[in-house]
Design a protein around this motif. Structure first.
Motif, PDB file in Angstrom:
ATOM      1  N   ASN A   1       9.469   8.697  -3.238  1.00 30.70           N
ATOM      2  CA  ASN A   1       9.336   7.611  -2.268  1.00 30.70           C
ATOM      3  C   ASN A   1       7.914   7.571  -1.719  1.00 30.70           C
ATOM      4  O   ASN A   1       7.356   8.604  -1.325  1.00 30.70           O
ATOM      5  CB  ASN A   1      10.327   7.795  -1.115  1.00 30.70           C
ATOM      6  N   LEU A   2       7.326   6.366  -1.686  1.00 28.68           N
ATOM      7  CA  LEU A   2       5.961   6.181  -1.208  1.00 28.68           C
ATOM      8  C   LEU A   2       5.953   5.294   0.031  1.00 28.68           C
ATOM      9  O   LEU A   2       6.663   4.288   0.089  1.00 28.68           O
ATOM     10  CB  LEU A   2       5.099   5.541  -2.296  1.00 28.68           C
ATOM     11  N   ILE A   3       5.130   5.655   1.011  1.00 26.18           N
ATOM     12  CA  ILE A   3       5.002   4.904   2.260  1.00 26.18           C
ATOM     13  C   ILE A   3       3.590   4.354   2.366  1.00 26.18           C
ATOM     14  O   ILE A   3       2.605   5.097   2.190  1.00 26.18           O
ATOM     15  CB  ILE A   3       5.311   5.801   3.484  1.00 26.18           C
ATOM     16  N   TYR A   4       3.472   3.060   2.668  1.00 21.68           N
ATOM     17  CA  TYR A   4       2.165   2.404   2.788  1.00 21.68           C
ATOM     18  C   TYR A   4       1.344   3.056   3.895  1.00 21.68           C
ATOM     19  O   TYR A   4       1.830   3.312   4.992  1.00 21.68           O
ATOM     20  CB  TYR A   4       2.351   0.918   3.078  1.00 21.68           C
ATOM     21  N   ASN A   5       0.057   3.317   3.585  1.00 20.80           N
ATOM     22  CA  ASN A   5      -0.786   4.036   4.545  1.00 20.80           C
ATOM     23  C   ASN A   5      -2.157   3.379   4.700  1.00 20.80           C
ATOM     24  O   ASN A   5      -3.144   4.045   5.009  1.00 20.80           O
ATOM     25  CB  ASN A   5      -0.952   5.494   4.077  1.00 20.80           C
TER      26      ASN A   5
ATOM     27  N   ASN B   1      -0.448  14.460  -2.217  1.00 22.01           N
ATOM     28  CA  ASN B   1       0.610  13.651  -1.600  1.00 22.01           C
ATOM     29  C   ASN B   1       0.167  12.209  -1.342  1.00 22.01           C
ATOM     30  O   ASN B   1       0.750  11.519  -0.519  1.00 22.01           O
ATOM     31  CB  ASN B   1       1.096  14.295  -0.298  1.00 22.01           C
ATOM     32  N   GLN B   2      -0.882  11.758  -2.052  1.00 21.33           N
ATOM     33  CA  GLN B   2      -1.360  10.393  -1.870  1.00 21.33           C
ATOM     34  C   GLN B   2      -1.615   9.725  -3.216  1.00 21.33           C
ATOM     35  O   GLN B   2      -2.159  10.337  -4.136  1.00 21.33           O
ATOM     36  CB  GLN B   2      -2.654  10.373  -1.049  1.00 21.33           C
TER      37      GLN B   2
ATOM     38  N   VAL C   1       3.226  10.103  -0.192  1.00 18.54           N
ATOM     39  CA  VAL C   1       4.535  10.575  -0.644  1.00 18.54           C
ATOM     40  C   VAL C   1       5.311  11.061   0.566  1.00 18.54           C
ATOM     41  O   VAL C   1       4.814  11.878   1.348  1.00 18.54           O
ATOM     42  CB  VAL C   1       4.382  11.712  -1.676  1.00 18.54           C
ATOM     43  N   SER C   2       6.539  10.562   0.742  1.00 20.63           N
ATOM     44  CA  SER C   2       7.292  10.843   1.970  1.00 20.63           C
ATOM     45  C   SER C   2       7.931  12.223   1.984  1.00 20.63           C
ATOM     46  O   SER C   2       8.288  12.730   3.045  1.00 20.63           O
ATOM     47  CB  SER C   2       8.369   9.776   2.185  1.00 20.63           C
TER      48      SER C   2
ATOM     49  N   ALA D   1      -2.346   2.878 -11.211  1.00 20.60           N
ATOM     50  CA  ALA D   1      -2.218   3.746 -10.037  1.00 20.60           C
ATOM     51  C   ALA D   1      -2.826   5.097 -10.378  1.00 20.60           C
ATOM     52  O   ALA D   1      -2.900   5.486 -11.539  1.00 20.60           O
ATOM     53  CB  ALA D   1      -0.751   3.910  -9.640  1.00 20.60           C
ATOM     54  N   GLU D   2      -3.258   5.817  -9.348  1.00 20.33           N
ATOM     55  CA  GLU D   2      -3.825   7.148  -9.561  1.00 20.33           C
ATOM     56  C   GLU D   2      -3.638   7.982  -8.308  1.00 20.33           C
ATOM     57  O   GLU D   2      -3.584   7.448  -7.198  1.00 20.33           O
ATOM     58  CB  GLU D   2      -5.308   7.042  -9.919  1.00 20.33           C
TER      59      GLU D   2
END
Length: 420
Positions: A178-182, A152-153, A120-121, A146-147
């Motif tokens: 907003n989610l950022i690929y990690n 924040n992940q 989570v950004s 999704a889970e």
């Protein structure tokens, strides 16, 4: 036996109402005064479920109100589940009934579940509640699993051939997340945090599977959609309360406890003779009663019957009738312009319904007063072997559950039947 604890969402927090009469009937302790027993039970409840909140107690002769000041609608569901579990534990300890459950293990361990990890950004004020709601939105609106892994992940099970976007954006009750690929990782069941994530993933995937097969899923309970038995007054649906377990070696199991839902064959509008006056006069009697909506099977807790009719709108909201029309609910269903509005609680939020869209849900105490047929009584007291066969049918109907590249199923033969 009525409920000893009820949970209500208030403007200043979440209240737990303790009904002394129901509590006394529940615990039935000889040689211990009711006030002493009540204080002990309520103190344990606060310690177990409400310790993180600012508590204000209000007491009368018949009830005690424990207000969690400042608790939000996001906290409501957490509190309600904990309180229900606490009351269920009391019933198992002080009740005289035997409780049956069945355990079915998966055909292989969950050691190869690969997931795409997204961060989570932005900082969230209530991260666990928001991410929990986000997972439900992703399942409901997009059909994906999704889970949350942490506050924040978020993780998405993958099969390995997907093109993974660098960023994702979702709206959750007006809040943009907003989610950022990690990266990609394999969940490790020997890690307690990742085992909890696997447990929630499997539970969420199971609910999606059951809904797709036509089951009515309410929280951790699932019922066959069609009644198993009915008489001139009630209809009974057979189902199970389910709980997923994941162990440190990756083995996983599904525990099933028999449950029946008994509801009226008639709508609330019909129950009261299709009379506006009769329903409004019965507002106090109906307070706290459970009812299910016939258009989606969701269970609400009735708060009151308003004198406003379903076609009347206010400055703040559209009429109940207009809302039904906008959602397409009225197709094939009939309502009367004379119906008053039923206000209830659903997952901590107030909802407004027409009585013709509701059916009362009955407790065993209600059924005794009503004098239902012996056929219904015999069904509700079905022996463990009958429930075992129903559990096997339930497990077989689930089939395979996909967790990305992993497809697992539950073996339809439990290792044992446990009687507690």
């Amino acid at each position: 036996m009525g409920r000893a604890f009820k949970v209500e969402l208030r403007s200043d927090g979440v209240a737990v109402i303790v009904d002394y009469a129901a509590l006394h009937e529940l615990i039935g302790l000889k040689g211990l005064r009711l006030d002493e027993a009540s204080r002990a039970v309520v103190s344990r409840l606060i310690e177990s479920c409400l310790g993180r909140y600012s508590i204000v107690k209000r007491q009368s002769v018949l009830y005690m109100e424990v207000l969690c000041r400042g608790a939000s609608r996001y906290d409501y569901g957490v509190i309600e589940r904990c309180v229900e579990e606490y009351e269920r534990d009391l019933r198992s300890r002080f009740g005289v009934k035997r409780h049956v459950f069945f355990t079915f293990f998966t055909d292989k361990p969950l050691i190869d579940v690969e997931v795409a990890l997204y961060r989570v950004s932005e900082a969230l004020s209530k991260p666990y509640e928001v991410l929990g709601r986000l997972c439900r939105v992703i399942a409901r609106d997009y059909g994906h699993l999704a889970e949350r892994l942490s506050k924040n992940q978020l993780v998405f099970p993958i099969s390995g051939g997907e093109e993974l976007p660098e960023s994702l954006s979702f709206n959750v009750n007006g809040l943009t997340v907003n989610l950022i690929y990690n990266g990609v990782k394999r969940l490790d069941p020997s890690d307690s945090r990742e085992a909890d994530c696997l447990k929630r993933l499997l539970s969420r995937a199971l609910k999606m599977n059951l809904r797709s097969k036509g089951y009515v899923v309410k929280g951790q309970r699932a019922y066959w959609r069609d009644p198993a038995i009915e008489d001139e007054k009630v209809e009974v649906k057979r189902g199970f309360e389910f709980s997923v377990m994941v162990f440190s070696d990756g083995s996983a199991a599904l525990a099933l406890s028999p449950r029946s839902e008994v509801s009226s064959r008639f709508t609330l509008w019909d129950e009261y003779g299709r009379s506006y006056d009769s329903l409004v006069r019965s507002s106090r009697d109906l307070h706290g009663r459970a009812a299910k909506r016939i258009y989606d099977e969701a269970t609400i807790r009735i708060l009151r019957i308003e004198e406003t009719k379903i076609y009347e709108a206010s400055e703040q909201m559209m009429s109940v009738l207009d809302r039904y029309g906008s959602l397409g609910i009225l197709r094939g269903l009939q309502v009367s312009m004379d119906e008053p509005i039923v206000v209830g609680l659903l997952r901590g939020e107030e909802v407004r319904e027409a009585p013709s869209m509701l059916k009362l849900i009955y407790t065993l105490r209600d059924l005794k007063k009503m004098g239902v047929t012996n056929r219904v009584v015999r069904f509700l007291h079905s022996p463990p072997q009958v429930w075992l066969e129903a559990a096997r049918d339930f497990i077989r109907s689930i089939g395979f559950i996909d967790l990305g590249s992993e497809a697992i199923r539950f073996v339809d033969e439990p290792p044992e039947v446990e009687l507690l």
